[in-house]
Design an enzyme around this catalytic site. Structure first.
Site, PDB file in Angstrom:
ATOM      1  CG  HIS A   1       0.374  -0.437  -8.512  1.00 37.03           C
ATOM      2  ND1 HIS A   1      -0.712   0.291  -8.121  1.00 37.03           N
ATOM      3  CD2 HIS A   1       0.015  -1.734  -8.377  1.00 37.03           C
ATOM      4  CE1 HIS A   1      -1.703  -0.536  -7.762  1.00 37.03           C
ATOM      5  NE2 HIS A   1      -1.273  -1.762  -7.898  1.00 37.03           N
TER       6      HIS A   1
ATOM      7  CD  GLN B   1      -3.440   0.839  -3.288  1.00 34.48           C
ATOM      8  OE1 GLN B   1      -4.305   0.370  -4.036  1.00 34.48           O
ATOM      9  NE2 GLN B   1      -3.747   1.475  -2.178  1.00 34.48           N
TER      10      GLN B   1
ATOM     11  CB  SER C   1     -11.543   2.749  -1.100  1.00 29.05           C
ATOM     12  OG  SER C   1     -11.202   2.483  -2.436  1.00 29.05           O
TER      13      SER C   1
END
Ligand code: ZN
Length: 256
Positions: free
Chosen positions: A125, A107, A197
């Site tokens: 991303h 990410q 997470s």
């Protein structure tokens, strides 16, 4: 972090799963780059404390006032500076060289995985190393056209303002990245979740997709996450820059 005999035992379990099952895919997030000096944007003191993301990170905000958003991007560039891969990134590159790690799904937009030596990296991303023209679609390498310390926004040869080729809020995740990540998740035997997470879509789907096809899920995070009590099989608590080198060491001891 003081390590205990229990920590060493959990490391051995993780190493054994990797060696026995092979074919590892890693899902990484902001946590792995913190020790390279790149703060988690969402944490206190991160970039979103200084700049309201609704005002600066929305694609509509960029379209409406790119010069203003570029001021934030310059500040971000100064914060990130010349970040280098840390022992966490290097640990994942070693896992690839040892033949276990096949794909990194990240990410992050900092390209530190590629610079550490991982060769198959799926960027959810995008990447801050490229700029793209929203008018004509032309892509540039950031270092070609963007000079640090300058005030005005970099422009395309068609004269439109360039946008970093990263996914802004309100923009879709690149389709190709989604498809590659889903395939990698289904094919792996071990899914490592590192420094994230994974609560934000589409990253949130990846550990579950792997688990459904029978993968062992190894999580490396500073604190327990919603994954820890659900899909995680082996939880290695600590910073990835401490844990991953130890994990690689344990694997090397196992395979000789
Ligand atoms: Zn253009």
């Amino acid at each position: 972090m003081k390590s205990t005999p229990e920590d060493a035992e959990i490391l051995r379990q993780a190493a054994a799963a990797i060696v026995e099952r092979g074919h590892v895919v890693a899902l990484t997030g902001a946590g792995i780059s913190v020790d390279s000096g790149i703060p988690d944007f969402r944490s206190p003191g991160g970039i979103w404390d200084r700049f309201d993301p609704m005002e600066y990170a929305q694609i509509e905000a960029f379209r409406a006032n790119p010069e203003k958003v570029w001021k934030m991007l310059r500040a971000l560039g100064d914060m990130v500076g010349d970040a280098e891969p840390n022992p966490g990134h290097i640990g994942l590159a070693q896992l690839e060289r040892l033949g276990f790690l096949k794909t990194v799904i990240t990410q992050n937009v900092d390209r530190l995985h590629q610079r550490a030596g991982n060769t198959d990296v799926v960027e959810f991303h995008g990447s801050d190393q490229y700029l793209v023209c929203l008018q004509c679609g032309k892509r540039y390498e950031d270092k070609e056209v963007n000079q640090r310390g300058k005030d005005d926004a970099p422009r395309c040869e068609c004269n439109a303002v360039l946008k970093p080729d990263v996914v802004f809020f309100g923009e879709p995740i690149p389709e190709e990245a989604l498809v590659r990540a889903q395939m990698a998740a289904r094919e792996c035997k071990v899914m490592m979740v590192v420094g994230t997470s994974a609560v934000v879509f589409p990253a949130s789907q990846i550990p579950f997709a792997a688990k459904r096809t029978g993968a062992t899920v190894i999580e490396v995070n500073l604190e327990a996450t919603p994954l820890t009590g659900s899909v995680t099989d082996i939880f290695l608590k600590g910073s990835s820059s401490t844990i991953l080198p130890k994990l690689v060491e344990t694997i090397e001891e196992t395979i000789v």
